[in-house]
Design a protein around this motif. Structure first.
Motif, short mmCIF file in Angstrom:
data_model
loop_
_atom_site.label_atom_id
_atom_site.label_comp_id
_atom_site.label_asym_id
_atom_site.label_seq_id
_atom_site.Cartn_x
_atom_site.Cartn_y
_atom_site.Cartn_z
N LEU A 229 -5.48 -26.43 -10.96
CA LEU A 229 -5.92 -27.25 -9.85
C LEU A 229 -6.77 -26.42 -8.83
O LEU A 229 -7.84 -26.98 -8.24
N ARG A 233 -10.68 -27.52 -8.03
CA ARG A 233 -10.98 -27.70 -6.60
C ARG A 233 -12.20 -26.87 -6.05
O ARG A 233 -13.02 -27.38 -5.48
N MET A 238 -11.78 -31.57 -6.59
CA MET A 238 -10.61 -31.83 -5.57
C MET A 238 -11.23 -31.75 -4.25
O MET A 238 -11.73 -30.71 -4.06
N SER A 244 -4.02 -31.24 -1.20
CA SER A 244 -3.99 -30.56 -2.41
C SER A 244 -3.43 -29.20 -2.22
O SER A 244 -3.16 -28.64 -3.30
#
Length: 433
Positions: A229, A233, A238, A244
């Protein structure tokens, strides 16, 4: 701290000290490793055979999880390494001093077919492990039941060396009495008024679990959810924001812990993932609001104590994923840091019960980090709603108008109807072996 100020506060502090401890690796395999280490300590020679029996729930949580420092999955390697290289005095960190030589010998014992782990049937205990360790013609047997480190019997060469006479319980009997007469509002009051020096120790949870999170971001562990992730990002998929950050840094710690990193987690209620979940979202928010150590400690105490308070109403292991209840604690800590009051906290927890109460526990594995990320994402969403005076209402589903009743409704499902769910989950997992 004087008992004359408020005796209940001392009980709260002792509850956190008992239930929030460092743990290296998933605590179910570690519990069996500890039984084996204690048994081996009573033997004069090298370990030649291990026979062990565990409860269905302990088997469920040991089938798919990596044992730290081994690169291997499952209960047999935990048992072997515990017996050969474990530190019998280290509790949930029993494997912290295991050497490369000990690991080589443990693997050799496995390859020779000298380690057997079976289901204990019948078994009334949710947490149960019994290890009979042999060294040639001598043997020692240790039984742990009712808690991950709760030794109830030691037998050497058919001679009983130790028997625990007190009745087993999910937590210490004193804590059960305390929490059965406790409310969430009393916990909030305690956190806001207790002297800082009395709770400063909880800052160690931030240090340990943040170090685990940083290790997880290396991308080497488990499903590397946090690292993935983080990478996505950076590519723009993201938003770069606090929400987040909470998901990425918390799931990264779970990645490392479930993937076998040799760093301890600060656990909660016997679970490293619960400890991570109760800690990391609070740490992230504390950084954003630039909280000092005192405010961070108070928020962490609120998070961990609320998580313990909810979890004490549950079986120690069940079909309900307890990352969800730990994240309810995190929601309380985050909301408090952001200026929320008791009502804000109650609304956030109620919304979470309306959101993630159906997540099942299908055994400890790398995918636990998925459930952790989902739970903390729900916590952040619930806090955002509560700060805007919005929440799931008592007219919807199992959520009640009173947060205490909402918690009771959730826990009653895990204690009753979800027991059948747990049995079916274990049957499905056992069919894979």
């Amino acid at each position: 701290m004087s008992e004359q100020i408020n005796p209940l506060w001392n009980h709260f502090i002792r509850a956190v000290q008992e239930e929030v401890k460092p743990a290296l690796g998933c605590t179910e395999p570690v519990s069996l490793a500890l039984a084996c280490a204690i048994a081996a300590e009573h033997l004069p020679g090298e370990v030649t055979q291990i026979d062990a029996w565990v409860s269905p729930n302990l088997m469920k949580n040991g089938l798919g999880v990596t044992v730290p420092g081994t690169g291997m999955v499952g209960l047999p390697i935990a048992a072997a390494l515990g017996a050969i290289g474990g530190n019998a005095q280290a509790g949930l960190e029993v494997l912290k001093d295991a050497s490369g030589d000990a690991l080589a010998k443990a693997k050799a014992l496995l390859q020779a077919g000298r380690v057997q782990v079976k289901l204990q049937e019948p078994c009334d205990e949710i947490l149960y492990s019994r290890a009979c360790v042999h060294a040639g013609n001598t043997s020692a047997m240790v039984t742990i039941a009712g808690g991950h480190t709760r030794v109830v019997e030691i037998v050497c060469q058919d001679e009983t060396r130790f028997v625990l006479n007190e009745q087993p319980g999910e937590m210490g009997g004193n804590l059960l009495v305390v929490f059965s007469h406790t409310t969430l509002s009393q916990i909030v009051e305690f956190v806001e008024q207790v002297p800082f020096d009395a709770i400063r120790f909880i800052l160690e949870a931030a240090r340990l679990n943040d170090a685990l999170s940083r290790e997880g971001l290396s991308g080497k562990w488990g499903l590397h959810i946090g690292a993935t992730l983080h990478k996505q990002r950076a590519r723009g998929w993201m938003a770069q924001d606090i929400g987040s950050d909470i998901v990425i840094r918390t799931s990264a710690a779970s990645d490392a812990r479930m993937g076998g990193a040799t760093l301890p987690a600060m656990s909660n209620s016997g679970s490293g993932n619960q400890g991570i979940t109760a800690t990391m979202p609070v740490v992230v928010v504390a950084e954003y609001v630039q909280a000092d150590d005192e405010r961070l400690a108070r928020a962490l105490m609120l998070s961990h104590l609320a998580a313990i308070y909810i979890h004490y109403q549950l079986p120690r292991l069940s079909a309900l994923c307890a990352a969800t209840t730990a994240a309810m604690g995190a929601a309380a800590g985050m909301a408090w840091l952001m200026g929320g009051n008791y009502q804000t906290i109650a609304m956030a927890i109620g919304s979470m019960i309306g959101d993630v109460s159906g997540i099942i526990c299908d055994g400890a594995s790398n995918s636990c980090a998925m459930k952790v990320s989902t739970s903390v994402g729900s916590a952040w969403k619930a806090v955002m709603m509560a700060l805007d005076d919005s929440a799931v209402t008592g007219n919807e589903g199992i959520v009640a108008h009173d947060v205490e009743q909402s918690i009771a409704n959730l826990c009653s499902l895990a204690c009753r109807s979800m027991q059948a769910t747990d049995q079916q989950i274990i049957e499905i997992m056992a069919s894979k072996v």
